[in-house]
Design an enzyme around this catalytic site. Sequence first.
Site, mmCIF file in Angstrom:
data_model
loop_
_atom_site.group_PDB
_atom_site.id
_atom_site.type_symbol
_atom_site.label_atom_id
_atom_site.label_comp_id
_atom_site.label_asym_id
_atom_site.label_seq_id
_atom_site.Cartn_x
_atom_site.Cartn_y
_atom_site.Cartn_z
ATOM 1 N N GLY A 45 3.139 5.468 14.426
ATOM 2 C CA GLY A 45 3.511 5.745 15.810
ATOM 3 C C GLY A 45 3.744 4.470 16.597
ATOM 4 N N ILE A 85 -0.097 3.597 -2.248
ATOM 5 C CA ILE A 85 -1.274 4.331 -2.713
ATOM 6 C C ILE A 85 -1.409 5.670 -1.986
ATOM 7 C CG2 ILE A 85 -2.500 2.211 -3.324
ATOM 8 C CD1 ILE A 85 -4.106 2.504 -0.725
ATOM 9 N N GLU A 89 -2.137 7.484 5.178
ATOM 10 C CA GLU A 89 -0.766 7.758 5.610
ATOM 11 C C GLU A 89 -0.115 8.828 4.735
ATOM 12 O OE1 GLU A 89 0.783 6.358 8.320
ATOM 13 O OE2 GLU A 89 -1.173 5.499 8.757
ATOM 14 N N LYS A 92 -1.551 12.297 5.406
ATOM 15 C CA LYS A 92 -0.995 12.864 6.639
ATOM 16 C C LYS A 92 0.359 13.514 6.373
ATOM 17 C CE LYS A 92 0.348 9.976 9.839
ATOM 18 N NZ LYS A 92 0.295 8.986 10.950
ATOM 19 N N HIS A 145 -1.768 -4.435 0.920
ATOM 20 C CA HIS A 145 -2.295 -4.298 2.280
ATOM 21 C C HIS A 145 -3.794 -3.989 2.257
ATOM 22 C CE1 HIS A 145 1.306 -4.634 4.675
ATOM 23 N NE2 HIS A 145 1.940 -3.773 3.913
ATOM 24 N N LEU A 202 5.575 -2.808 0.410
ATOM 25 C CA LEU A 202 6.971 -2.485 0.730
ATOM 26 C C LEU A 202 7.478 -3.440 1.793
ATOM 27 C CD1 LEU A 202 9.410 -0.546 0.405
ATOM 28 C CD2 LEU A 202 8.434 0.789 2.288
#
Length: 209
Positions: A45, A85, A89, A92, A145, A202
């Site tokens: 968002g 992975i 996220e 969701k 990350h 990415l």
Amino acid sequence: MKKALLVVSFGTSYHDTCEKNIVACERELATSCPDRDLFRAFTSGMIIRKLKQRDGIETDTPLEALQKLAEQGYEDVAVQSLHIINGDEYEKIAREVQSLRPLFRRLTIGTPLLSGHDDYVRLMQALEQQMPALNADEKVVFMGHGASHHAFAAYACLDHMMSVQRFPARVGAVESYPEVDVLIESLNQEGVRSVHLMPLMLVAGGPCD
């Protein structure tokens, strides 16, 4: 029957990064599904708001994109995540897909990059093609990350597989295990004196990029 391909990523506000990484993946996926119309959604968002406020660019969330596709008469929609992975996220996205299944005749969702054993094997084969020439006291460190979600274990699993198979690389994570300090200590014990950092992401950047 109208068919769509919805490619979902965390997103980025850097246009050159988007073109080189996200758009490149979208094009490859679209080429593999020539009977489907391509659409995009971001899960962040913060990035969606930044793109709108700074550049006037409107980007849908997965939920918004699926609702629009239903309104436009698409009956068969394939959703593909570009996440590494199965973390927060991706979960969701999966929940939103599940909630909107009644709107479509067929609605499927693809898994993230590291979802099963064969994915790790194929990723290592792909990474091997990008490895630089290394001296005996050098290794590559692939940085992900990381995540607070339990799926962070994927990075440790990949790191372990590399060690067992004597792959000249290690895996670290910015926000979770394997931490950089842990890697440094382990590499020192192995006699490694120089490392080549390469991304296992990415897109690079912070949560507001």
